[in-house]
Design a protein around this motif. Sequence first.
Motif, PDB file in Angstrom:
ATOM      1  N   LEU A   1       4.704   4.606  -1.613  1.00  0.00           N
ATOM      2  CA  LEU A   1       5.052   3.636  -0.574  1.00  0.00           C
ATOM      3  C   LEU A   1       5.228   2.235  -1.167  1.00  0.00           C
ATOM      4  O   LEU A   1       6.128   1.486  -0.768  1.00  0.00           O
ATOM      5  CB  LEU A   1       3.958   3.603   0.500  1.00  0.00           C
ATOM      6  CG  LEU A   1       4.095   4.583   1.662  1.00  0.00           C
ATOM      7  CD1 LEU A   1       2.867   4.486   2.572  1.00  0.00           C
ATOM      8  CD2 LEU A   1       5.358   4.297   2.468  1.00  0.00           C
TER       9      LEU A   1
ATOM     10  N   THR B   1       9.247  -0.263   6.115  1.00  0.00           N
ATOM     11  CA  THR B   1       9.204   1.059   5.475  1.00  0.00           C
ATOM     12  C   THR B   1      10.438   1.874   5.842  1.00  0.00           C
ATOM     13  O   THR B   1      11.073   2.504   4.978  1.00  0.00           O
ATOM     14  CB  THR B   1       7.931   1.817   5.906  1.00  0.00           C
ATOM     15  OG1 THR B   1       6.777   1.028   5.596  1.00  0.00           O
ATOM     16  CG2 THR B   1       7.833   3.158   5.195  1.00  0.00           C
TER      17      THR B   1
ATOM     18  N   LEU C   1       0.329   6.409  -1.496  1.00  0.00           N
ATOM     19  CA  LEU C   1       0.370   4.958  -1.324  1.00  0.00           C
ATOM     20  C   LEU C   1       1.148   4.291  -2.457  1.00  0.00           C
ATOM     21  O   LEU C   1       1.863   3.301  -2.231  1.00  0.00           O
ATOM     22  CB  LEU C   1      -1.049   4.399  -1.259  1.00  0.00           C
ATOM     23  CG  LEU C   1      -1.824   4.730   0.024  1.00  0.00           C
ATOM     24  CD1 LEU C   1      -3.277   4.306  -0.101  1.00  0.00           C
ATOM     25  CD2 LEU C   1      -1.182   4.054   1.225  1.00  0.00           C
TER      26      LEU C   1
ATOM     27  N   ALA D   1      -2.608   2.103   5.315  1.00  0.00           N
ATOM     28  CA  ALA D   1      -1.602   1.879   4.274  1.00  0.00           C
ATOM     29  C   ALA D   1      -1.265   0.394   4.147  1.00  0.00           C
ATOM     30  O   ALA D   1      -1.162  -0.144   3.032  1.00  0.00           O
ATOM     31  CB  ALA D   1      -0.344   2.685   4.588  1.00  0.00           C
ATOM     32  N   TYR D   2      -1.094  -0.285   5.272  1.00  0.00           N
ATOM     33  CA  TYR D   2      -0.827  -1.731   5.229  1.00  0.00           C
ATOM     34  C   TYR D   2      -1.994  -2.466   4.588  1.00  0.00           C
ATOM     35  O   TYR D   2      -1.804  -3.358   3.754  1.00  0.00           O
ATOM     36  CB  TYR D   2      -0.587  -2.246   6.649  1.00  0.00           C
ATOM     37  CG  TYR D   2      -0.507  -3.758   6.717  1.00  0.00           C
ATOM     38  CD1 TYR D   2       0.681  -4.415   6.433  1.00  0.00           C
ATOM     39  CD2 TYR D   2      -1.626  -4.521   7.046  1.00  0.00           C
ATOM     40  CE1 TYR D   2       0.760  -5.809   6.468  1.00  0.00           C
ATOM     41  CE2 TYR D   2      -1.566  -5.913   7.082  1.00  0.00           C
ATOM     42  CZ  TYR D   2      -0.371  -6.547   6.788  1.00  0.00           C
ATOM     43  OH  TYR D   2      -0.312  -7.922   6.825  1.00  0.00           O
TER      44      TYR D   2
ATOM     45  N   ALA E   1      -3.286   0.822  -4.136  1.00  0.00           N
ATOM     46  CA  ALA E   1      -3.157   2.278  -4.044  1.00  0.00           C
ATOM     47  C   ALA E   1      -4.199   2.977  -4.918  1.00  0.00           C
ATOM     48  O   ALA E   1      -4.816   3.966  -4.500  1.00  0.00           O
ATOM     49  CB  ALA E   1      -1.742   2.689  -4.472  1.00  0.00           C
TER      50      ALA E   1
END
Length: 359
Positions: free
Chosen positions: A13, A350, A10, A113-114, A75
Motif C-alpha cells: 500500500l 488509494t 501495508l 492502515a492510515y 509497515a
Amino acid sequence: MLRLGLATPLALLALLHSLLPAPADTPNADLVASLASIDWNRGDAEWLALLYPHVSIMLAAANPFGRLGLSLMGAIAAGFLLQKVAEIIAQRAIPRSTGIILIIALAANPLFAYFALENLPGFLALTFFGLALGDVVRFVNWGNTESGFRGGILIMLAAFSDPSGILFAVIIVLASPFLRHGRAAAPGLRAANMLVIAFPTLGAFATIAFLNILFFGTPWPTSDVEVIIGSIAPGLSELVVRYATPTGWLIAAQLASAWLVAVIVRRPRTIAVSTIVFLLLNIAFVLGVFHPAAAGVNFAILTLLAIAIIPSARTISSNVLVDAVALGQVALAWLAAFDRPVVREWMARTIDAWSMLVG
C-alpha cells in the motif's frame, strides 16, 4: 516470516501511494518539516529537548527514502506489533476464533492502515506499547523480572516516539495492577511492579528536565509549554462538539464494548481500567497530545488492552458472546474509518493510485 507476511500488505500500500504526490497535512508531513528545521550543528541541553520525539526524529533522519521510507517503517512496525498481538493471544489461551476476530478488528481496516502509513511517530509509540504489553503480562503474570525491565524500556521508547507515548506509558502503568499476579501476595507488590515499569521513562524525562533546569532554569522549552496551555480551551470545545456527532458515538461504543466483554467474562474490575483509559484519552485530546490528522488511536488502544487484560471466556456460551462483541468491533472500525475525513481522503487516494497503476 509471520512479521514479514503481516507487514507486506501495508508495504505494498505504501508503494501504491508513492505513485501520487504526498498529502501535506499528515503527521508524516509534519515530521519531515520538523526534521528540516533542526540545527544539527548544536549539542546543548535545550537542543536535546527540542529533538523530542527523539526516536521518531532519529529514525526519520536516518531514512534515505523520504515520505515513502517513513511509510515503509510504519509497515515494518505493524508486522512486529501484530505478531506480538498474536503471541499474547496464544500465551493467554484466548480461543482461536476470538483471537482471529480481534486481530481482524484491529488491523484489517483502513483506520489501521492510515495510522501505520501516515503517522509514523504515533504508530511507533503504539508499536512499542504493544510490544511492552507482552513483556508486562509476562512480568506480572509469571514473575519474569527480565520481562519487566524490557517492558519498561519499551514504554520509554514509546514515550520518546510521540507525545501520545507518554499517555500510553501512563495507561500501562495504571493497568498493570489489574493483571492477574502470578507471585504470592505481598505488601507493596503492585506498587513495586508499577515502579519497575515506569522507572525508565521517569528517569529519561527527569534527566532532560534536570539538564534544562541546570542550564536554562526551566524543565522544558517554554514554547512547548505555551502550546500545550494554548490548546486546552479549543481542545475542550472541540471535544464537546465531537460527542454530539457520530464520531463521539463511535468512540463511546468502543468503551461500551469493553464494558460488555468484562461483564460476559465476569471480570468487572476491568471496567474500571477501560473507563480510566477512556478518560485519559479524552484528557490527552484536550491537551493537544494527538496530531490533528491522527486517526485510530482510541480504537487501537482499547483493542490492545482488551487482548492483554480481559481473560479468555471459559464456557461455550461466553465464547460465542465474546466473539459477537469482537465482530461488532470489526464493524465499528470500518464505521470509524468512513467517519474520519482524513481516512476517507486516504481511501480515495488509494483508489486513485490503483486506477493509475492498472490504467
